[in-house]
Design a protein around this motif. Sequence first.
Motif, PDB file in Angstrom:
ATOM      1  N   VAL A  91      14.527   3.683  12.461  1.00  0.00           N
ATOM      2  CA  VAL A  91      14.884   3.373  11.068  1.00  0.00           C
ATOM      3  C   VAL A  91      14.028   2.222  10.559  1.00  0.00           C
ATOM      4  O   VAL A  91      13.528   2.244   9.430  1.00  0.00           O
ATOM      5  CB  VAL A  91      16.394   3.047  10.953  1.00  0.00           C
ATOM      6  N   GLY A  92      13.811   1.210  11.397  1.00  0.00           N
ATOM      7  CA  GLY A  92      12.966   0.085  11.010  1.00  0.00           C
ATOM      8  C   GLY A  92      11.526   0.499  10.780  1.00  0.00           C
ATOM      9  O   GLY A  92      10.879   0.039   9.826  1.00  0.00           O
ATOM     10  N   ILE A  93      11.003   1.368  11.629  1.00  0.00           N
ATOM     11  CA  ILE A  93       9.632   1.861  11.452  1.00  0.00           C
ATOM     12  C   ILE A  93       9.522   2.648  10.146  1.00  0.00           C
ATOM     13  O   ILE A  93       8.565   2.486   9.386  1.00  0.00           O
ATOM     14  CB  ILE A  93       9.210   2.718  12.658  1.00  0.00           C
ATOM     15  N   GLY A  94      10.507   3.485   9.870  1.00  0.00           N
ATOM     16  CA  GLY A  94      10.500   4.253   8.615  1.00  0.00           C
ATOM     17  C   GLY A  94      10.568   3.345   7.402  1.00  0.00           C
ATOM     18  O   GLY A  94       9.872   3.572   6.406  1.00  0.00           O
ATOM     19  N   ALA A  95      11.393   2.295   7.473  1.00  0.00           N
ATOM     20  CA  ALA A  95      11.492   1.353   6.353  1.00  0.00           C
ATOM     21  C   ALA A  95      10.178   0.611   6.152  1.00  0.00           C
ATOM     22  O   ALA A  95       9.751   0.368   5.011  1.00  0.00           O
ATOM     23  CB  ALA A  95      12.632   0.365   6.597  1.00  0.00           C
ATOM     24  N   LEU A  96       9.512   0.242   7.234  1.00  0.00           N
ATOM     25  CA  LEU A  96       8.224  -0.442   7.134  1.00  0.00           C
ATOM     26  C   LEU A  96       7.169   0.458   6.503  1.00  0.00           C
ATOM     27  O   LEU A  96       6.388   0.013   5.644  1.00  0.00           O
ATOM     28  CB  LEU A  96       7.765  -0.893   8.524  1.00  0.00           C
ATOM     29  N   VAL A  97       7.134   1.724   6.890  1.00  0.00           N
ATOM     30  CA  VAL A  97       6.180   2.671   6.299  1.00  0.00           C
ATOM     31  C   VAL A  97       6.468   2.846   4.812  1.00  0.00           C
ATOM     32  O   VAL A  97       5.535   2.850   3.982  1.00  0.00           O
ATOM     33  CB  VAL A  97       6.219   4.022   7.041  1.00  0.00           C
ATOM     34  N   LEU A  98       7.725   2.974   4.445  1.00  0.00           N
ATOM     35  CA  LEU A  98       8.090   3.120   3.036  1.00  0.00           C
ATOM     36  C   LEU A  98       7.696   1.882   2.236  1.00  0.00           C
ATOM     37  O   LEU A  98       7.156   1.993   1.131  1.00  0.00           O
ATOM     38  CB  LEU A  98       9.590   3.378   2.907  1.00  0.00           C
ATOM     39  N   PHE A  99       7.911   0.704   2.793  1.00  0.00           N
ATOM     40  CA  PHE A  99       7.523  -0.542   2.128  1.00  0.00           C
ATOM     41  C   PHE A  99       6.001  -0.599   1.945  1.00  0.00           C
ATOM     42  O   PHE A  99       5.503  -0.968   0.887  1.00  0.00           O
ATOM     43  CB  PHE A  99       8.012  -1.741   2.950  1.00  0.00           C
ATOM     44  N   TRP A 100       5.250  -0.214   2.986  1.00  0.00           N
ATOM     45  CA  TRP A 100       3.792  -0.248   2.913  1.00  0.00           C
ATOM     46  C   TRP A 100       3.272   0.722   1.856  1.00  0.00           C
ATOM     47  O   TRP A 100       2.375   0.375   1.076  1.00  0.00           O
ATOM     48  CB  TRP A 100       3.187   0.074   4.280  1.00  0.00           C
ATOM     49  N   VAL A 101       3.826   1.926   1.815  1.00  0.00           N
ATOM     50  CA  VAL A 101       3.396   2.905   0.811  1.00  0.00           C
ATOM     51  C   VAL A 101       3.716   2.393  -0.582  1.00  0.00           C
ATOM     52  O   VAL A 101       2.906   2.542  -1.511  1.00  0.00           O
ATOM     53  CB  VAL A 101       4.068   4.276   1.074  1.00  0.00           C
ATOM     54  N   THR A 102       4.853   1.742  -0.755  1.00  0.00           N
ATOM     55  CA  THR A 102       5.215   1.195  -2.066  1.00  0.00           C
ATOM     56  C   THR A 102       4.242   0.105  -2.483  1.00  0.00           C
ATOM     57  O   THR A 102       3.747   0.090  -3.608  1.00  0.00           O
ATOM     58  CB  THR A 102       6.651   0.652  -2.047  1.00  0.00           C
ATOM     59  N   ARG A 122       1.181  -0.539  -1.312  1.00  0.00           N
ATOM     60  CA  ARG A 122      -0.225  -0.144  -1.348  1.00  0.00           C
ATOM     61  C   ARG A 122      -0.521   0.890  -2.427  1.00  0.00           C
ATOM     62  O   ARG A 122      -1.598   0.838  -3.044  1.00  0.00           O
ATOM     63  CB  ARG A 122      -0.608   0.404   0.025  1.00  0.00           C
ATOM     64  N   PHE A 123       0.384   1.835  -2.678  1.00  0.00           N
ATOM     65  CA  PHE A 123       0.070   2.950  -3.570  1.00  0.00           C
ATOM     66  C   PHE A 123       0.965   3.029  -4.813  1.00  0.00           C
ATOM     67  O   PHE A 123       0.467   3.166  -5.923  1.00  0.00           O
ATOM     68  CB  PHE A 123       0.152   4.284  -2.810  1.00  0.00           C
ATOM     69  N   ILE A 124       2.280   2.996  -4.624  1.00  0.00           N
ATOM     70  CA  ILE A 124       3.199   3.243  -5.736  1.00  0.00           C
ATOM     71  C   ILE A 124       3.163   2.105  -6.749  1.00  0.00           C
ATOM     72  O   ILE A 124       3.064   2.331  -7.960  1.00  0.00           O
ATOM     73  CB  ILE A 124       4.633   3.480  -5.212  1.00  0.00           C
ATOM     74  N   GLY A 125       3.232   0.854  -6.282  1.00  0.00           N
ATOM     75  CA  GLY A 125       3.217  -0.300  -7.179  1.00  0.00           C
ATOM     76  C   GLY A 125       1.976  -0.363  -8.052  1.00  0.00           C
ATOM     77  O   GLY A 125       2.067  -0.462  -9.280  1.00  0.00           O
ATOM     78  N   TRP A 175       1.700  -4.175 -10.197  1.00  0.00           N
ATOM     79  CA  TRP A 175       0.829  -5.246  -9.745  1.00  0.00           C
ATOM     80  C   TRP A 175      -0.538  -4.671  -9.429  1.00  0.00           C
ATOM     81  O   TRP A 175      -0.736  -3.474  -9.408  1.00  0.00           O
ATOM     82  CB  TRP A 175       1.385  -5.988  -8.535  1.00  0.00           C
ATOM     83  N   GLN A 176      -1.495  -5.549  -9.198  1.00  0.00           N
ATOM     84  CA  GLN A 176      -2.851  -5.136  -8.809  1.00  0.00           C
ATOM     85  C   GLN A 176      -3.119  -5.646  -7.417  1.00  0.00           C
ATOM     86  O   GLN A 176      -2.715  -6.749  -7.049  1.00  0.00           O
ATOM     87  CB  GLN A 176      -3.886  -5.702  -9.783  1.00  0.00           C
ATOM     88  N   LEU A 177      -3.845  -4.862  -6.651  1.00  0.00           N
ATOM     89  CA  LEU A 177      -4.192  -5.257  -5.298  1.00  0.00           C
ATOM     90  C   LEU A 177      -5.312  -6.290  -5.358  1.00  0.00           C
ATOM     91  O   LEU A 177      -6.233  -6.191  -6.159  1.00  0.00           O
ATOM     92  CB  LEU A 177      -4.640  -4.053  -4.478  1.00  0.00           C
ATOM     93  N   ALA A 178      -5.264  -7.253  -4.476  1.00  0.00           N
ATOM     94  CA  ALA A 178      -6.282  -8.310  -4.454  1.00  0.00           C
ATOM     95  C   ALA A 178      -7.584  -7.799  -3.858  1.00  0.00           C
ATOM     96  O   ALA A 178      -8.649  -8.287  -4.199  1.00  0.00           O
ATOM     97  CB  ALA A 178      -5.770  -9.489  -3.641  1.00  0.00           C
TER      98      ALA A 178
END
Length: 81
Positions: free
Chosen positions: A54-65, A67-70, A76-79
């Motif tokens: 569950v923690g790994i899945g949450a981390l992947v979801l956070f990273w996708v948000t 890096r891509f969705i946001g 926001w803009q990526l640095a």
Amino acid sequence: MGEAKRRAAQGLPPRPPRQTTKAKDTSPRLISWLPLTRNQGDRFVTLTTRGAWVGIGALVLFWVTVRFIGPALGWWQLADG
């Protein structure tokens, strides 16, 4: 009419008392002086493995948000990009 009176009127014996105690865990202990059985140890491993996934899945979801969705929605803009 109550249950006891109905049973007495029909000539039935009283209802036996309910067993409220849980079945005792008869699996062997991991260590003789430690009150932890083998079944409890197996359940702990299963629970922590599930929690790790569950923690790994949450981390992947956070990273996708982040890096891509946001950036795609203009939140926001990526640095580095």
